[in-house]
Design a protein around this motif. Structure first.
Motif, PDB file in Angstrom:
ATOM      1  N   THR A  95       1.345  -1.104   0.125  1.00  0.00           N
ATOM      2  CA  THR A  95       0.166   0.243  -0.415  1.00  0.00           C
ATOM      3  C   THR A  95       0.652   1.379   0.183  1.00  0.00           C
ATOM      4  OG1 THR A  95      -0.092   0.046   2.477  1.00  0.00           O
ATOM      5  CG2 THR A  95      -1.877  -0.685   1.627  1.00  0.00           C
ATOM      6  N   VAL A  96       0.003   2.107  -0.185  1.00  0.00           N
ATOM      7  CA  VAL A  96       1.580   3.498  -0.335  1.00  0.00           C
ATOM      8  C   VAL A  96       0.436   4.753   0.416  1.00  0.00           C
ATOM      9  CG1 VAL A  96       2.458   2.621  -2.525  1.00  0.00           C
ATOM     10  CG2 VAL A  96      -0.005   3.506  -2.942  1.00  0.00           C
ATOM     11  N   GLY A  97      -0.739   4.272   1.127  1.00  0.00           N
ATOM     12  CA  GLY A  97      -0.671   5.704   1.892  1.00  0.00           C
ATOM     13  C   GLY A  97      -1.784   6.783   1.192  1.00  0.00           C
ATOM     14  N   GLY A  98      -2.630   6.263  -0.371  1.00  0.00           N
ATOM     15  CA  GLY A  98      -3.041   5.752  -1.294  1.00  0.00           C
ATOM     16  C   GLY A  98      -3.709   5.416  -2.615  1.00  0.00           C
ATOM     17  N   TRP A 154       6.205   2.409 -14.500  1.00  0.00           N
ATOM     18  CA  TRP A 154       5.553   1.415 -14.190  1.00  0.00           C
ATOM     19  C   TRP A 154       4.842   0.914 -14.173  1.00  0.00           C
ATOM     20  CZ3 TRP A 154       7.324   6.043 -11.160  1.00  0.00           C
ATOM     21  CH2 TRP A 154       5.875   6.856 -10.723  1.00  0.00           C
ATOM     22  N   GLY A 155       3.227   1.270 -14.255  1.00  0.00           N
ATOM     23  CA  GLY A 155       2.110  -0.268 -14.124  1.00  0.00           C
ATOM     24  C   GLY A 155       0.917   0.820 -14.058  1.00  0.00           C
ATOM     25  N   GLY A 156       0.038   0.598 -14.628  1.00  0.00           N
ATOM     26  CA  GLY A 156      -1.265   1.348 -14.480  1.00  0.00           C
ATOM     27  C   GLY A 156      -1.629   1.639 -13.103  1.00  0.00           C
ATOM     28  N   ALA A 157      -2.708   2.454 -13.280  1.00  0.00           N
ATOM     29  CA  ALA A 157      -3.266   3.188 -12.164  1.00  0.00           C
ATOM     30  C   ALA A 157      -3.890   1.939 -11.167  1.00  0.00           C
ATOM     31  CB  ALA A 157      -4.688   4.311 -12.215  1.00  0.00           C
ATOM     32  N   GLY A 158      -3.191   2.700  -9.450  1.00  0.00           N
ATOM     33  CA  GLY A 158      -4.161   1.458  -8.465  1.00  0.00           C
ATOM     34  C   GLY A 158      -3.044   0.442  -8.126  1.00  0.00           C
ATOM     35  N   LEU A 207       8.558   8.580  -3.247  1.00  0.00           N
ATOM     36  CA  LEU A 207       7.202   8.071  -3.428  1.00  0.00           C
ATOM     37  C   LEU A 207       6.514   7.858  -4.698  1.00  0.00           C
ATOM     38  CD1 LEU A 207       7.774  10.444  -0.685  1.00  0.00           C
ATOM     39  CD2 LEU A 207       5.620  11.473  -1.223  1.00  0.00           C
ATOM     40  N   ILE A 208       5.322   6.865  -5.057  1.00  0.00           N
ATOM     41  CA  ILE A 208       5.432   7.042  -5.773  1.00  0.00           C
ATOM     42  C   ILE A 208       4.085   8.100  -6.728  1.00  0.00           C
ATOM     43  CG2 ILE A 208       2.527   6.279  -5.042  1.00  0.00           C
ATOM     44  CD1 ILE A 208       3.289   3.980  -6.937  1.00  0.00           C
ATOM     45  N   ARG A 209       3.861   8.002  -8.421  1.00  0.00           N
ATOM     46  CA  ARG A 209       2.929   9.170  -7.823  1.00  0.00           C
ATOM     47  C   ARG A 209       1.408   9.012  -8.292  1.00  0.00           C
ATOM     48  NH1 ARG A 209       3.488  10.581 -14.538  1.00  0.00           N
ATOM     49  NH2 ARG A 209       5.749  11.028 -13.739  1.00  0.00           N
ATOM     50  N   TYR A 210       0.944   9.971  -7.184  1.00  0.00           N
ATOM     51  CA  TYR A 210      -0.451  10.002  -6.695  1.00  0.00           C
ATOM     52  C   TYR A 210      -1.488  10.853  -7.635  1.00  0.00           C
ATOM     53  CZ  TYR A 210       1.336   8.001  -2.313  1.00  0.00           C
ATOM     54  OH  TYR A 210       2.150   7.478  -1.755  1.00  0.00           O
ATOM     55  N   ALA A 211      -0.974  11.708  -8.008  1.00  0.00           N
ATOM     56  CA  ALA A 211      -1.546  13.206  -9.226  1.00  0.00           C
ATOM     57  C   ALA A 211      -2.827  13.846  -8.305  1.00  0.00           C
ATOM     58  CB  ALA A 211      -1.475  12.409 -10.585  1.00  0.00           C
ATOM     59  N   ASP A 212      -2.639  13.530  -7.303  1.00  0.00           N
ATOM     60  CA  ASP A 212      -3.955  14.198  -6.609  1.00  0.00           C
ATOM     61  C   ASP A 212      -3.144  15.069  -4.818  1.00  0.00           C
ATOM     62  OD1 ASP A 212      -5.376  13.473  -3.752  1.00  0.00           O
ATOM     63  OD2 ASP A 212      -6.730  13.890  -5.582  1.00  0.00           O
TER      64      ASP A 212
END
Length: 367
Positions: free
Chosen positions: A16-19, A26-30, A143-148
């Motif tokens: 998990t990544v906190g969201g 690296w891969g698709g959303a979610g 951090l991973i990309r959240y775009a939020d």
């Protein structure tokens, strides 16, 4: 010390990544699991060395390259002849590509051979590289990309609460990046990896907009990543230091980008570009061009250990280790190298110092 067997081991570990992660290179959303590929090299005298390739959706292709091409060419060879094996394999298979899955496999093999040589000598790899300057290395939370905006603010604060004083974002939206800076405050260092989204003119405009945010570096702002002339042009017009190199493979690529003044911070990725042997060469090349090396380590197994040993032995006083800021269901290496208060301990045992946890392999192995 003859190579007796080579085994490619694929893992899929939930995280998990906190969201909710946004789609990225690296891969698709979610995305909710990280795929990795380990390499186990066994010798006729009972030693085992471990390596790692770059993972995610690239695992099946790298595995095929190892099993069908590289491994059969290595059985029976002297595992201590690291440079000779690497060069022979590159020459034998160069027509199939000088980057991508084949080189990922070569990288994992090189790391495993260094691990074997260290174990055979009873010395940690950093000693084979000349000795470590320090027993702990500063780590930054990648951090991973959240775009939020809300999600990035929450996770920036979470990483700071965990003790990190340096963070890497993978965002491309200016409003989200500004929110991250506001959440971090002025005293936390921020770097920005954009994963090659922009033309030169777009990157110039974005660099101007980003300048007030006091970024330590702007990473891979141009498409395509090998547009070194464009990076050099951007660097002349950009007040933010530029970083690149995770998508470079051969030493000649690194020499080119350094020679034309395209980069301030060079980022070789040991699980992509040739392992520890190639890292050693890039460190030397970067010193000759007055550039800093910050090794790319968006993985958490033997590839991470390779980066740590090389950085400890060859990096400068400001060199940091990238820590993939995921909440993993299990750590490939156990908890021994999880950062504490923004610092990561260098394993002092022979070879890479740690082997992958056999229970983690048993539970999360796929294919």
């Amino acid at each position: 010390m003859k190579i007796a067997s080579i085994e490619a081991i694929a893992l899929r570990i939930p995280f998990t990544v906190g969201g909710v992660p946004a789609a990225g290179v690296w891969g698709g959303a979610g995305m909710q699991a990280a795929d990795s590929l380990l390499l186990k090299v066994s010798t006729d005298d009972g030693l085992v060395g471990w390596g790692e390739t770059f993972g995610f959706v690239g695992v099946p292709a790298a595995r095929a390259a190892i099993e069908q091409m590289l491994a059969p060419a290595c059985i029976g060879r002297d595992a201590s002849q690291i440079n000779e094996i690497g060069l022979d394999l590159q020459r034998s298979f160069h027509v199939f590509g000088r980057s991508g899955p084949l080189f990922y496999g070569l990288s994992a093999l090189d790391i495993a051979l260094w691990d074997l040589c260290g174990k055979a000598a009873g010395l940690p790899v950093y000693r084979l590289l000349g000795g470590a300057r320090r027993g702990q290395l500063p780590a930054y939370a990648s951090l991973i990309r959240y775009a939020d905006a809300e999600a990035i603010a929450v996770n920036v604060r979470r990483a700071i609460a965990d003790g990190y004083r340096s963070l890497k974002l993978h965002e491309v939206d200016l409003a989200v990046i500004r929110t991250a800076r506001a959440a971090a405050g002025p005293d936390i260092e921020i770097t920005l990896d954009t994963n090659c989204p922009w033309t030169l003119h777009q990157a110039i405009d974005m660099a101007r907009a980003l300048q007030p945010l006091s970024l330590r570096w702007l990473e891979e702002p141009l498409w395509p990543p090998e547009n070194y002339a464009g990076l050099a042009a951007l660097r002349r017009r950009c007040a933010i230091p530029l970083a690149t190199g995770e998508n470079a493979t051969t030493l000649m690529e690194f020499e080119h980008l350094l020679r034309i003044g395209a980069v301030d911070v060079v980022q070789p990725s040991p699980a992509k570009m040739g392992g520890i042997s190639a890292l050693r060469d890039v460190f030397a090349l970067a010193r000759a061009h007055n550039a800093q090396v910050m090794v790319h380590t968006f993985y958490d197994g033997p590839g991470l250990l390779a980066a740590m040993h090389a950085t400890a032995a060859l990096g400068d006083a400001d060199a940091m280790i990238e820590w993939r800021y995921f909440d993993m269901a299990a750590q490939v290496l156990g908890n021994a190298v999880v950062p504490r208060d923004g610092m990561i301990a260098l394993p002092a045992g022979p070879g890479l110092g740690l082997d992958p946890d056999p229970e983690v392999i048993r539970r999360y192995r796929i294919g």
